[in-house]
Design an enzyme around this catalytic site. Sequence first.
Site, PDB file in Angstrom:
ATOM      1  N   HIS A 134       4.210  25.932  29.090  1.00  0.00           N
ATOM      2  CA  HIS A 134       5.601  26.288  28.772  1.00  0.00           C
ATOM      3  C   HIS A 134       5.780  27.802  28.610  1.00  0.00           C
ATOM      4  CE1 HIS A 134       9.617  24.947  27.706  1.00  0.00           C
ATOM      5  NE2 HIS A 134       9.614  25.792  26.687  1.00  0.00           N
ATOM      6  N   ARG A 165       7.804  29.716  31.178  1.00  0.00           N
ATOM      7  CA  ARG A 165       9.253  29.747  30.947  1.00  0.00           C
ATOM      8  C   ARG A 165       9.612  30.866  29.966  1.00  0.00           C
ATOM      9  NH1 ARG A 165      13.855  26.472  31.492  1.00  0.00           N
ATOM     10  NH2 ARG A 165      14.993  26.030  29.578  1.00  0.00           N
ATOM     11  N   HIS A 215      20.294  26.279  29.171  1.00  0.00           N
ATOM     12  CA  HIS A 215      20.501  25.988  27.756  1.00  0.00           C
ATOM     13  C   HIS A 215      21.976  25.758  27.476  1.00  0.00           C
ATOM     14  CE1 HIS A 215      16.651  28.427  26.796  1.00  0.00           C
ATOM     15  NE2 HIS A 215      16.366  27.156  26.973  1.00  0.00           N
ATOM     16  N   LYS A 229      18.080  18.842  31.890  1.00  0.00           N
ATOM     17  CA  LYS A 229      18.259  17.902  30.780  1.00  0.00           C
ATOM     18  C   LYS A 229      19.682  17.358  30.790  1.00  0.00           C
ATOM     19  CE  LYS A 229      15.044  19.513  27.246  1.00  0.00           C
ATOM     20  NZ  LYS A 229      14.968  20.131  25.914  1.00  0.00           N
ATOM     21  N   ARG A 257      11.836  24.179  33.751  1.00  0.00           N
ATOM     22  CA  ARG A 257      10.988  23.256  33.014  1.00  0.00           C
ATOM     23  C   ARG A 257      10.107  22.537  34.037  1.00  0.00           C
ATOM     24  NH1 ARG A 257      16.301  22.644  31.109  1.00  0.00           N
ATOM     25  NH2 ARG A 257      16.540  23.200  28.919  1.00  0.00           N
ATOM     26  N   TYR A 275      13.957  32.209  23.076  1.00  0.00           N
ATOM     27  CA  TYR A 275      13.057  32.477  24.196  1.00  0.00           C
ATOM     28  C   TYR A 275      13.053  33.955  24.555  1.00  0.00           C
ATOM     29  CZ  TYR A 275      12.601  27.564  25.514  1.00  0.00           C
ATOM     30  OH  TYR A 275      12.310  26.237  25.543  1.00  0.00           O
TER      31      TYR A 275
END
Length: 177
Positions: free
Chosen positions: A119, A122, A145, A51, A25, A154
């Site tokens: 994005h 990614r 994830h 994250k 990211r 994705y």
Amino acid sequence: MIAKIDRGRIRDRLLFEFLAATGSRVSEALGVYLEDLDLTPGNEHVQVHGKGGRIRVLLLNDQRLVNLLRRFLRETGWAHGPLFRAERNWTGRPLTYSTVQELWARYRYLAGDPELELHQLRHTHATELTLDGVSPRTIQKRLGHRKLQTTLVYADHTDAAADAELRARHRRRTNRS
């Protein structure tokens, strides 16, 4: 797109190559400090802060990226601090997300592709891994994830990837006989 970046803009080239080659990211890339890099030849890694404060270690297995990274560090002479720093007055502060978006918009314009979102680097990374036969669980770990279902969005399993996987399975079974 990346080819449109002037060779003299090594920081910008490195940033977008880093995003494309790691699937990170933007916020993760901007959070990389030189202390997070391990450039042991043949086993290069980077620690990214994802994250939820989760840390993961990514293999830097794209030799072009590793070479560019080494060149960048040689040319800057930096030994610590943020990898991607603001150029104004070289204050040592990390680039901001808005600056990266502005840079991307400029290069997107130069490439003549106004629709290409940042994005998508990614997404492209995940798709390439899928096409190369990398397992969804490995891609999930690479992208950071929590849920496999997120990764599957994705890394859509294309017909070509499914065919390649079935052919590889057939070859393995044939070789065992």
